[in-house]
Design a protein around this motif. Sequence first.
Motif, PDB file in Angstrom:
ATOM      1  N   GLY A 104      34.994  27.329  56.662  1.00  0.00           N
ATOM      2  CA  GLY A 104      33.766  27.450  57.457  1.00  0.00           C
ATOM      3  C   GLY A 104      33.973  28.257  58.719  1.00  0.00           C
ATOM      4  O   GLY A 104      33.124  29.070  59.102  1.00  0.00           O
ATOM      5  N   PHE A 105      35.118  28.053  59.361  1.00  0.00           N
ATOM      6  CA  PHE A 105      35.436  28.785  60.585  1.00  0.00           C
ATOM      7  C   PHE A 105      35.573  30.285  60.319  1.00  0.00           C
ATOM      8  O   PHE A 105      35.020  31.117  61.045  1.00  0.00           O
ATOM      9  N   VAL A 106      36.294  30.631  59.248  1.00  0.00           N
ATOM     10  CA  VAL A 106      36.502  32.038  58.908  1.00  0.00           C
ATOM     11  C   VAL A 106      35.179  32.716  58.568  1.00  0.00           C
ATOM     12  O   VAL A 106      34.899  33.835  59.000  1.00  0.00           O
ATOM     13  N   GLU A 107      34.337  32.021  57.793  1.00  0.00           N
ATOM     14  CA  GLU A 107      33.042  32.576  57.407  1.00  0.00           C
ATOM     15  C   GLU A 107      32.150  32.799  58.625  1.00  0.00           C
ATOM     16  O   GLU A 107      31.407  33.771  58.700  1.00  0.00           O
ATOM     17  N   LYS A 108      32.235  31.878  59.593  1.00  0.00           N
ATOM     18  CA  LYS A 108      31.320  31.929  60.744  1.00  0.00           C
ATOM     19  C   LYS A 108      31.785  32.882  61.840  1.00  0.00           C
ATOM     20  O   LYS A 108      31.009  33.653  62.385  1.00  0.00           O
ATOM     21  N   TYR A 109      33.091  32.824  62.152  1.00  0.00           N
ATOM     22  CA  TYR A 109      33.554  33.515  63.362  1.00  0.00           C
ATOM     23  C   TYR A 109      34.540  34.650  63.148  1.00  0.00           C
ATOM     24  O   TYR A 109      34.718  35.487  64.004  1.00  0.00           O
ATOM     25  N   SER A 110      35.231  34.646  62.028  1.00  0.00           N
ATOM     26  CA  SER A 110      36.379  35.548  61.953  1.00  0.00           C
ATOM     27  C   SER A 110      36.370  36.430  60.732  1.00  0.00           C
ATOM     28  O   SER A 110      37.234  36.330  59.868  1.00  0.00           O
ATOM     29  N   ASP A 111      35.385  37.314  60.641  1.00  0.00           N
ATOM     30  CA  ASP A 111      35.344  38.247  59.517  1.00  0.00           C
ATOM     31  C   ASP A 111      36.594  39.125  59.481  1.00  0.00           C
ATOM     32  O   ASP A 111      37.007  39.590  58.423  1.00  0.00           O
ATOM     33  N   ASP A 112      37.190  39.321  60.666  1.00  0.00           N
ATOM     34  CA  ASP A 112      38.392  40.147  60.715  1.00  0.00           C
ATOM     35  C   ASP A 112      39.587  39.451  60.070  1.00  0.00           C
ATOM     36  O   ASP A 112      40.591  40.081  59.748  1.00  0.00           O
ATOM     37  N   LEU A 113      39.471  38.124  59.860  1.00  0.00           N
ATOM     38  CA  LEU A 113      40.558  37.382  59.221  1.00  0.00           C
ATOM     39  C   LEU A 113      40.406  37.316  57.716  1.00  0.00           C
ATOM     40  O   LEU A 113      41.258  36.802  57.016  1.00  0.00           O
ATOM     41  N   LYS A 114      39.272  37.822  57.191  1.00  0.00           N
ATOM     42  CA  LYS A 114      39.107  37.863  55.734  1.00  0.00           C
ATOM     43  C   LYS A 114      39.986  38.965  55.164  1.00  0.00           C
ATOM     44  O   LYS A 114      40.243  39.974  55.799  1.00  0.00           O
ATOM     45  N   VAL A 115      40.418  38.753  53.936  1.00  0.00           N
ATOM     46  CA  VAL A 115      41.301  39.720  53.293  1.00  0.00           C
ATOM     47  C   VAL A 115      40.531  40.966  52.909  1.00  0.00           C
ATOM     48  O   VAL A 115      39.490  40.883  52.273  1.00  0.00           O
ATOM     49  N   GLN A 116      41.021  42.107  53.338  1.00  0.00           N
ATOM     50  CA  GLN A 116      40.402  43.378  52.940  1.00  0.00           C
ATOM     51  C   GLN A 116      41.276  44.023  51.878  1.00  0.00           C
ATOM     52  O   GLN A 116      42.423  44.375  52.122  1.00  0.00           O
ATOM     53  N   ASN A 117      40.770  44.125  50.678  1.00  0.00           N
ATOM     54  CA  ASN A 117      41.544  44.701  49.580  1.00  0.00           C
ATOM     55  C   ASN A 117      41.592  46.220  49.682  1.00  0.00           C
ATOM     56  O   ASN A 117      40.595  46.870  49.986  1.00  0.00           O
ATOM     57  N   ILE A 118      42.778  46.739  49.417  1.00  0.00           N
ATOM     58  CA  ILE A 118      42.958  48.192  49.410  1.00  0.00           C
ATOM     59  C   ILE A 118      42.447  48.741  48.080  1.00  0.00           C
ATOM     60  O   ILE A 118      42.796  48.218  47.027  1.00  0.00           O
ATOM     61  N   PRO A 119      41.580  49.772  48.118  1.00  0.00           N
ATOM     62  CA  PRO A 119      41.065  50.322  46.849  1.00  0.00           C
ATOM     63  C   PRO A 119      42.201  50.734  45.924  1.00  0.00           C
ATOM     64  O   PRO A 119      43.194  51.320  46.354  1.00  0.00           O
ATOM     65  N   LYS A 120      42.037  50.412  44.659  1.00  0.00           N
ATOM     66  CA  LYS A 120      43.088  50.707  43.675  1.00  0.00           C
ATOM     67  C   LYS A 120      42.838  52.058  43.006  1.00  0.00           C
ATOM     68  O   LYS A 120      41.706  52.433  42.761  1.00  0.00           O
ATOM     69  N   LYS A 121      43.927  52.711  42.706  1.00  0.00           N
ATOM     70  CA  LYS A 121      43.820  53.970  41.958  1.00  0.00           C
ATOM     71  C   LYS A 121      43.756  53.671  40.470  1.00  0.00           C
ATOM     72  O   LYS A 121      44.144  52.613  40.015  1.00  0.00           O
ATOM     73  N   ALA A 122      43.301  54.643  39.730  1.00  0.00           N
ATOM     74  CA  ALA A 122      43.147  54.462  38.278  1.00  0.00           C
ATOM     75  C   ALA A 122      44.503  54.611  37.598  1.00  0.00           C
ATOM     76  O   ALA A 122      44.874  55.660  37.098  1.00  0.00           O
ATOM     77  N   GLU A 123      45.297  53.527  37.667  1.00  0.00           N
ATOM     78  CA  GLU A 123      46.589  53.533  36.998  1.00  0.00           C
ATOM     79  C   GLU A 123      46.857  52.151  36.436  1.00  0.00           C
ATOM     80  O   GLU A 123      46.186  51.197  36.770  1.00  0.00           O
ATOM     81  N   GLY A 124      47.861  52.038  35.580  1.00  0.00           N
ATOM     82  CA  GLY A 124      48.162  50.737  34.981  1.00  0.00           C
ATOM     83  C   GLY A 124      47.019  50.267  34.096  1.00  0.00           C
ATOM     84  O   GLY A 124      46.616  50.959  33.163  1.00  0.00           O
ATOM     85  N   ILE A 125      46.491  49.096  34.429  1.00  0.00           N
ATOM     86  CA  ILE A 125      45.384  48.523  33.650  1.00  0.00           C
ATOM     87  C   ILE A 125      44.192  49.473  33.665  1.00  0.00           C
ATOM     88  O   ILE A 125      43.525  49.686  32.657  1.00  0.00           O
ATOM     89  N   SER A 126      43.932  50.044  34.831  1.00  0.00           N
ATOM     90  CA  SER A 126      42.777  50.927  34.967  1.00  0.00           C
ATOM     91  C   SER A 126      42.879  52.129  34.029  1.00  0.00           C
ATOM     92  O   SER A 126      41.919  52.506  33.358  1.00  0.00           O
ATOM     93  N   ALA A 127      44.064  52.714  33.969  1.00  0.00           N
ATOM     94  CA  ALA A 127      44.250  53.875  33.111  1.00  0.00           C
ATOM     95  C   ALA A 127      44.091  53.498  31.638  1.00  0.00           C
ATOM     96  O   ALA A 127      43.525  54.242  30.852  1.00  0.00           O
ATOM     97  N   PHE A 128      44.608  52.315  31.308  1.00  0.00           N
ATOM     98  CA  PHE A 128      44.473  51.832  29.925  1.00  0.00           C
ATOM     99  C   PHE A 128      43.014  51.679  29.550  1.00  0.00           C
ATOM    100  O   PHE A 128      42.567  52.115  28.488  1.00  0.00           O
ATOM    101  N   LEU A 129      42.246  51.050  30.441  1.00  0.00           N
ATOM    102  CA  LEU A 129      40.826  50.850  30.169  1.00  0.00           C
ATOM    103  C   LEU A 129      40.092  52.182  30.066  1.00  0.00           C
ATOM    104  O   LEU A 129      39.191  52.355  29.257  1.00  0.00           O
ATOM    105  N   ASN A 130      40.496  53.111  30.904  1.00  0.00           N
ATOM    106  CA  ASN A 130      39.860  54.423  30.894  1.00  0.00           C
ATOM    107  C   ASN A 130      40.077  55.113  29.555  1.00  0.00           C
ATOM    108  O   ASN A 130      39.159  55.694  28.975  1.00  0.00           O
ATOM    109  N   SER A 131      41.323  55.011  29.047  1.00  0.00           N
ATOM    110  CA  SER A 131      41.607  55.637  27.756  1.00  0.00           C
ATOM    111  C   SER A 131      40.905  54.916  26.622  1.00  0.00           C
ATOM    112  O   SER A 131      40.532  55.511  25.627  1.00  0.00           O
ATOM    113  N   LEU A 132      40.742  53.595  26.769  1.00  0.00           N
ATOM    114  CA  LEU A 132      40.097  52.810  25.716  1.00  0.00           C
ATOM    115  C   LEU A 132      38.605  53.087  25.642  1.00  0.00           C
ATOM    116  O   LEU A 132      38.038  53.290  24.574  1.00  0.00           O
ATOM    117  N   GLN A 133      37.963  53.084  26.809  1.00  0.00           N
ATOM    118  CA  GLN A 133      36.510  53.214  26.838  1.00  0.00           C
ATOM    119  C   GLN A 133      36.033  54.651  27.035  1.00  0.00           C
ATOM    120  O   GLN A 133      34.944  55.011  26.608  1.00  0.00           O
TER     121      GLN A 133
END
Length: 860
Positions: free
Chosen positions: A471-500
Amino acid sequence: MEPEEFEFPFPPYPIQIDFMKNLWKCLNEGKLGIFESPTGTGKSLSIICGALKWLVDYEENNKSNLQIQMKQLNDELKKITDESKGDWFVEQTGQMKIKQKQQIIKDQLDALERRELRKNKFKEKIQMENELKKHKRIFKSSIKKDNKTDNKLDEDDSLEKNDIDQDLLLEDLNINSDDDKDEEEEELETARYTQFFFCSRTHSQLTQFIGELKNSPYADKVSSVPLSSRQNYCINKTVKKLKHVNLINERCLQLQKKKTTSKKEKDLKKAKITTSCPFNPGNQSLLIADIVTKIQDIEEIGSNAKELETCAYYASRRSLPDSQVILLPYNTILHANTRKSSGINLKNNVIIIDEAHNLLEAIERMHSSQITGRNILHCYNQLTQYQKRFENLFSAKSVLSLSQLSYCLKKLIKILGGTSRSQLTDEIKDEIPSKVFNIEDFEAVAEIDTINIFHLIDFINQSKLIHKLQGFVEKYSDDLKVQNIPKKAEGISAFLNSLQGKDEQLNTEIIIEQKKEEEISNNPLILIISFLESLKSCSSDGRIFVIPGKTVGQGVIKFLLMNPAAHFHDIVKEAKSVILAGGTMEPISEFRDQLFIGAGAESERIMTFSCDHVVPKENILTRILCKGPTGVSLEFNYQNRQNPKLLDELGRILQNLCNIIPGGMVVFLPSYGYEEHLSKHLEKSGVLAKIKIKKKIYREPKTASGVNAVLEGFARDVKSPKIPQTGALLFSVVGGKLSEGLNFSDDLGRCVIVVGMPYPNIKSPELQEKIKYLNENLKPGAGNEYYENSCMKAVNQCIGRAVRHINDYSTVILLDKRYSGKMKSLPGWIQRTLEVHNEFKSTIGEVAKFFSAKKKLVKQ
């Protein structure tokens, strides 16, 4: 003596009768049973009819015996009265012990009578309700509407700041008190009659089991309730949107605790703070009556709960005392704390665990945990900000406990090579080697052995810290939420790309995976608590692996349970009988030695039963192939399996088999990486193009979200192939999403091919530690047996996908000469037609002959 006849919805096969007889005998003698019945032999229905036949017989005999005993005791009392000749002292002394025995029996008879009385009242209640529905379309009363309006959760975001802050403060509880039980938890009446607990791995398997129970002859003879988590049963949208089960649990408990006096009520309404859940209690008695009198699955109960506007979670738990059959997932029965909180009493009751082939691994997985440097740093930062804001409002005990938690987090960061001031991306200057510890040594090295972990976890749970911090994080500390780094199209992503072949699909998959990660990462305390819980285990029963990364955030600390029997001891000790059932339970010695005997059971109490398949011998053809068409030796070991000559030979084998096998073929490969490598090689060599003339090719996706589309396409092209194609071929992975739990019956699986032997990575430190533990604690050589069994159990699950009913037929081809030394580890029904072939022409000829004969039978 076991009965000769069993009620069954249709004439049972002889093997089903044998199964039910042995099950009845096992239950009657209070033994621990390991039952193997191949998939497709009606195992679930055999379990239901065999077990419930025993239950009905047992209850009838038990009631009759109690009545006979009561009569005998009455006769003894009368005899004492006659012999006392008026001497009241002699009479009272003689009657005292008999009356004590009478009271015990009377209590048992009264419990049975009360249960029958309650059942009748429940039936009357449902009948009256049905009559009401016929005459009145409007079920809700105006009072109920008014109450709901008063209690409705207000989602207004304009709450005053101070009011919300008050809601974020820790619950100030006496951790050492015995009165810390949740106030909303009702004391459930302990049942004085035998109950059955049916367990399975997944929600869908339980639903299937309930469907079988509905179709059984016992549907109207027993009462049943499926237990599940708040996550599945909660109908309060405001609570359910929290998504994670820990947060849902804490929010629900918090709502139940918010009881107010009349003086506070006006202030609370003014502050717009929720005082309770509008669905609890609601019309609980009607929902309980509905559950007890009618067999339903979780979805049906949830739907009825919404209609009645009452809580399905608490209604299902309050139905426990009146239910003879309780259906629940593995973790509810195998996890002691979950079992306790669910009000489950194992004493003198029966536990039947279906789909138990992976039970050892399930217990290990359930009690293992993992945290990363990223989790620890985020949790530490969130906790530090929370303490700074509210420290002056906390009690001394809360401040001390929060400081201890912060201290633990700092020490965990330190063991990964960082400090409390480190950033996620800070590189580790000095390379730290990976290490393995038992619990005691880890606590000493991490310098947290001075902290009482038991008290610290009690504080976290009872103060509702997870929910407050969220509740505290949601209310006051958006800066404490985890920010995910955008992923490149490799590994699973590349596999899915080739499949679809679609970038949009690819981006959607990435976003879904990121959202899942974000949900967990935004609540890192949940993972930290899970790890701290692991430290409460016996020091010798688990191992802690510290694996530093290149950066602080990439470091990993994981706890792995080595001894699953440690969490099975209470079950073996308390239960009247425990049955493990599965399609392939081999090697049975694992369950006997590592689970039952390891949990303290005597070997004389253990009973095993294995039955053949209902599919006739002539409908199965199994071959081990040692050489390919050009004489290349088939040994797909780690050193050789990427050899271009071996890959070319595999391509020729598949091409030849595709020419003669109708319908669907499923090819199981050792790993996703190998599947991808093979696909690229066969495409480059032109073999895939040749195979596509006869079979449409599908590949197992790495993400669960893509499985349905692949299966639908595969089924479509098997049933309605485009000429000149004769079906489809599916490349799958051993231990993947298609090797277990899915059926390739009839034309979907006319041939199952397993390429190589899927041994786990022997260089894995986790596997090496497990092997070492078994050799030291079970017997010399036990570790190597475990390694071999891990491979063959995975193979057997793949094989079990093929034939699913008595009229089904299929071929199974194992491509690796090493299988010739593992024939006894294969299922008995496979061994009936198993042969080892050193020449490919022998195999191809017999497979062609097999399908030619089946084609003639169809024409006739």
